[in-house]
Design a protein around this motif. Structure first.
Motif, short mmCIF file in Angstrom:
data_model
loop_
_atom_site.label_atom_id
_atom_site.label_comp_id
_atom_site.label_asym_id
_atom_site.label_seq_id
_atom_site.Cartn_x
_atom_site.Cartn_y
_atom_site.Cartn_z
N LEU A 31 46.85 53.53 44.90
CA LEU A 31 46.13 54.74 44.51
C LEU A 31 46.57 55.31 43.17
O LEU A 31 45.77 55.88 42.43
N SER B 157 39.12 49.17 40.19
CA SER B 157 39.77 48.61 41.38
C SER B 157 41.25 48.43 41.09
O SER B 157 41.63 48.08 39.97
N VAL C 221 44.69 53.39 40.64
CA VAL C 221 43.28 53.82 40.62
C VAL C 221 43.15 55.09 39.80
O VAL C 221 42.27 55.20 38.94
N ARG C 222 44.03 56.04 40.04
CA ARG C 222 43.97 57.30 39.29
C ARG C 222 44.17 57.05 37.80
O ARG C 222 43.43 57.59 36.97
N HIS D 103 41.90 49.18 46.84
CA HIS D 103 41.44 50.52 46.48
C HIS D 103 40.47 50.42 45.31
O HIS D 103 40.70 49.67 44.37
N SER D 104 39.40 51.22 45.37
CA SER D 104 38.46 51.24 44.25
C SER D 104 37.68 52.55 44.27
O SER D 104 37.61 53.24 45.29
N THR D 105 37.11 52.84 43.12
CA THR D 105 36.22 53.99 43.00
C THR D 105 35.17 53.69 41.94
O THR D 105 35.40 52.85 41.06
N CYS E 173 41.02 55.47 36.42
CA CYS E 173 39.95 56.48 36.31
C CYS E 173 40.18 57.37 35.10
O CYS E 173 39.24 57.65 34.34
#
Length: 88
Positions: A58, A54, A61-62, A5-7, A65
């Motif tokens: 999830l 990354s 990730v949150r 997972h990444s953003t 972020c």
């Protein structure tokens, strides 16, 4: 670490000088705050700063972020305060 997972957090500033100041301000945190589940990379292209978060899941990730958005916001406020104090 494999991170499924990444953003990307992408912030465009009013100038490349401000983006450079913000990027330099948060760069020391790369690697310093990575955990067992989250990593981040930082890049700047002109007036845009990007953070790639990354993580294994999830929730991580949150959390990553949230951390990086807080760091970027703090760097912006500090930059504003310095520029105000210098009369710029």
């Amino acid at each position: 670490m494999s991170a499924p997972h990444s953003t990307v957090l992408s912030v465009t500033f009013e100038s490349s000088d401000r983006a450079r100041r913000i990027e330099r301000s948060v760069r020391p945190e790369i690697g310093a705050i990575d955990g067992d589940r989250t990593t981040a990379t930082l890049s700047r292209d002109g007036d845009t700063v990007e953070v790639l978060v990354s993580a294994d899941d999830l929730v991580a990730v949150r959390a990553g972020c949230n951390t990086w958005l807080t760091l970027l916001g703090t760097a912006e406020r500090a930059d504003d305060a310095v520029r105000d104090a210098e009369g710029l």
